[in-house]
Enzyme design. Structure first.
Site, mmCIF file in Angstrom:
data_model
loop_
_atom_site.group_PDB
_atom_site.id
_atom_site.type_symbol
_atom_site.label_atom_id
_atom_site.label_comp_id
_atom_site.label_asym_id
_atom_site.label_seq_id
_atom_site.Cartn_x
_atom_site.Cartn_y
_atom_site.Cartn_z
ATOM 1 C CG ASP A 1 30.267 44.755 -0.071
ATOM 2 O OD1 ASP A 1 30.278 45.847 -0.664
ATOM 3 O OD2 ASP A 1 29.248 44.054 0.025
ATOM 4 C CG ASP A 2 32.787 44.771 5.747
ATOM 5 O OD1 ASP A 2 32.279 45.323 6.732
ATOM 6 O OD2 ASP A 2 32.371 43.692 5.298
#
Length: 687
Positions: A392-393
């Protein structure tokens, strides 16, 4: 490096209706607000608000280590007292009505701080605890805290044989089949459960009053309950306990040595363990159990790392479950760039350079599943977490970097290319992506007695998968035909097959109503927004039906003026969704009020739907934008009390304090872009 506490950030100063500014002015105000929050090093870092269990565990930890005199425990007491609800319990998220385990742990912490049992606050808390069933109804982590203090029988906790640490990565019960957050707790707990330590603390407290049936009558074994798989594992657990009593645990000493070695290897140079509080707590308790002195460097580093998690004001002190500087920075950079801040603005360049420095180029635990450690290139959530970058990051960082211009574009594009290759290796066999690992789908693990939170796995989810697809879609549309981006183009081409499987995963995961479940944000609004944005970028024509169904669902759950949805939320034109949707999916899209972040998500989803929108969807967008304009504060920020982030569904929720700032900015910016494009199209048709 400690997170500052800004009291002004929490004061609500909403504009009156007559003071509502224009769209451009609202965007400018938020840009200025966010730019003023940037650290000199280039990053943004907002509070990641959780609940009182982290502060309660910290008090217990300092007492166990015997170092409580080094910390302002009186400030912790003030915090715990302030957070107590009028009914006597403590909440896990805003408005949840209280949570038994949280109340027990807060009660324990206050008693360890010297608060007498006769204190009115504790008397109210005790009633809540006993009415909820007391200690025997609490979660495993609560019982572990009590056992460490000699106030709960270790026989009432599940066994964790030390030989688990010896299982190779390919083995069925390998710890690499569990999520990294579970793994980081289980490994030190292998030592703790084997040694079964009882620590003497001052003041000595028995906590006998927390047993609803009386401690003498409490069960000292795990009761049989649930389906046959649960009963099977409890039976196995009893066999393990019998083996412990007779001293026939195979490979015990070898397993303990390997567990200690594994734990110490994964400590960051900064002292962090996995960048999350629970693994840090159990690692420190494990070291204490093994005889490490608090003066030893490995312990000192870990204690110093806790300072980054701690927020201290003049009167109070509390602790965050984790910290989110990379996540905050990437999302804010993207919001500022798409809202009109020049891509070569000094603030964005400084942030971009800082993000480039945080790319992880060494293999982590993920390599045990992929076998491709040489393809490292992701980003983590925290300042330091080189073993556990997350998808996600990484996807958001790639989009942030691609939206700005740095002095050395080749370096930037090289970093993006490395990340894309890494992400391509992390796709699970079902076509989706998870947060930290791939193919974490051994669901039998969640039936073990230890997994009462049902959070042992890091399975693929729609929101993370959508984020990866959105990243690919944005790079595809933003890519320029320049020679220096050949490496990036090559990396994108490797993802083409992954895109096909990812789209199939999203199509299969869509709910019957048209929405998608959200794992890391609350909840169906978050998941639906991510899926709509991704599909509109990657497959707008082949998945037009899915996009239309998702957009229609968002309109149906809007707190819409003149067309109220089910529930009790005000008709303000915004969106809101309660954390209780994880307990009861029938509550999809419902809440007692709108929030800025969830309204922004819904707007982003509807704006992405584009040609699939009908008359009512367009009206919904107008009302949602008006909600954001009306509720914006004079300094350009928004306030929301509700928790819209999810740590562990049903059990742990989060409030990212920057969510109510950068997500609305992105939504308003995309709305303005839509207006400008519509105006341009109108003028072209006119002439």
């Amino acid at each position: 490096m400690a997170l500052p506490y800004n009291q002004d950030f929490y004061n609500v100063d909403v504009q009156s209706e007559g003071d509502v500014c224009s769209l451009d002015e609202a965007i400018k105000r938020t840009q200025d607000f966010l730019l003023s929050q940037q650290y000199p090093e280039g990053y943004w870092w907002g509070e990641l608000e959780g609940n009182v269990t982290i502060a309660s565990h910290t008090i217990i930890l300092y007492k166990i280590l015997g170092i409580e005199k080094n910390y302002p425990l009186h400030k912790f007491e003030r915090y715990l007292r302030r957070m107590q609800c009028s009914h006597g319990g403590w909440e896990f998220f805003y408005g949840d009505g209280g949570y038994l385990s949280g109340a027990i742990e807060a009660y324990m912490a206050l008693r360890l701080l010297g608060v007498p049992q006769s204190d009115p606050a504790l008397q109210k808390a005790l009633k809540v605890i006993l009415d909820g069933g007391g200690v025997t109804k609490a979660r495993i982590f609560t019982k572990i805290c009590l056992a460490l203090l000699g106030c709960f029988d270790w026989r009432g906790l599940p066994s964790l044989p030390a030989w688990v640490s010896l299982c190779p990565a390919w083995f069925l019960s390998s710890m690499y089949e569990t999520a990294c957050w579970a793994r980081g707790c289980v490994v030190p707990l292998l030592v703790i459960f084997d040694k079964k330590p009882v620590f003497k603390v001052s003041p000595e407290v028995s906590f006998d009053e927390l047993y609803a049936e009386g401690r003498a009558h409490a069960r000292k074994t795990i009761p049989f309950s649930g389906d046959w798989t649960s009963k099977f594992f409890i039976a196995v657990d009893r066999i393990f306990k019998m083996m412990e009593r007779f001293g026939v645990v195979p490979f015990r000493q070898w397993g303990l040595r390997e567990a200690e070695k594994w734990m110490l290897q994964r400590q960051e140079a900064s002292g962090d363990f996995i960048g999350q509080y629970p693994p840090m707590f159990y690692s420190l308790v494990c070291m204490k159990t093994l005889g490490y002195e608090t003066t030893e460097p490995v312990v000192q580093r870990a204690l110093l790392s806790l300072k980054r998690f701690t927020i201290e004001t003049e009167k109070e002190c509390w602790v965050q479950a984790s910290i989110s500087p990379v996540w905050d920075t990437a999302l804010i950079v993207r919001a500022l760039a798409e809202s009109g801040i020049p891509p070569d603005h000094p603030a964005l360049q400084k942030a971009g350079q800082w993000l480039l420095q945080k790319q992880i180029l060494k293999p982590g635990d993920w390599a045990f599943k992929t076998g491709t450690g040489h393809l490292a290139g992701g980003w983590a959530f925290q300042f330091y977490n080189r073993w556990y970058p997350d998808l996600d990051d990484s996807a958001v960082v790639v989009m942030a970097l691609d939206s700005i211009k740095l002095p050395d574009e080749d370096v930037k594009n090289g970093a993006i290319a490395r990340c894309l290759k890494w992400i391509s290796t992390m796709q699970s066999r079902n076509g989706g992506w998870a947060a930290y690992d791939k193919n974490s789908d051994q669901h039998w693990i969640d039936s073990t007695p230890f997994s009462d939170l049902k959070a042992m796995l890091d399975s693929s989810t729609s929101d993370v998968s959508a984020r990866v697809l959105e990243m690919v879609g944005r790079l595809k549309h933003l890519r320029e035909p320049r020679q220096q981006r050949c490496a990036l183009s090559e990396s994108l081409s490797h993802l083409q097959e992954a895109i096909v499987h990812g789209l199939a995963y999203l199509r299969k995961d869509q709910e019957g109503e048209g929405c998608w479940w959200g794992r890391w944000g609350v909840n169906y609004i978050y998941g639906t927004c991510g899926a709509l944005v991704a599909l509109s970028l990657v497959a707008p024509t082949t998945h037009e039906e899915e996009i239309a169904r998702g957009a229609k669902w968002l309109v149906q759950v809007q707190n819409r003026v003149g067309k109220r949805k089910a529930g009790h939320a005000p008709e303000d034109g915004g969106w809101g969704e309660t954390c209780f949707t994880y307990n009861d999916p029938a509550l999809k899209g419902e809440s007692d009020g709108s929030t800025a972040s969830q309204t922004a998500w819904a707007l982003q989803g509807l704006l992405a739907a584009g040609d699939a929108l009908g008359k009512y969807e367009v009206e919904a967008i107008e009302q949602g934008v008006q909600y954001l304009l009306v509720t914006q504060r004079k300094d350009g920020s928004w306030h929301e009390a509700h928790f819209t982030g999810c740590g562990f569904p049903i059990h742990f929720y989060l409030k990212y304090h920057y969510y109510a700032q950068h997500f609305p900015l992105s939504a308003l910016a995309r709305y303005r872009t839509r207006l400008l494009q519509a105006s341009l199209n109108h003028n072209q048709q006119k002439y």
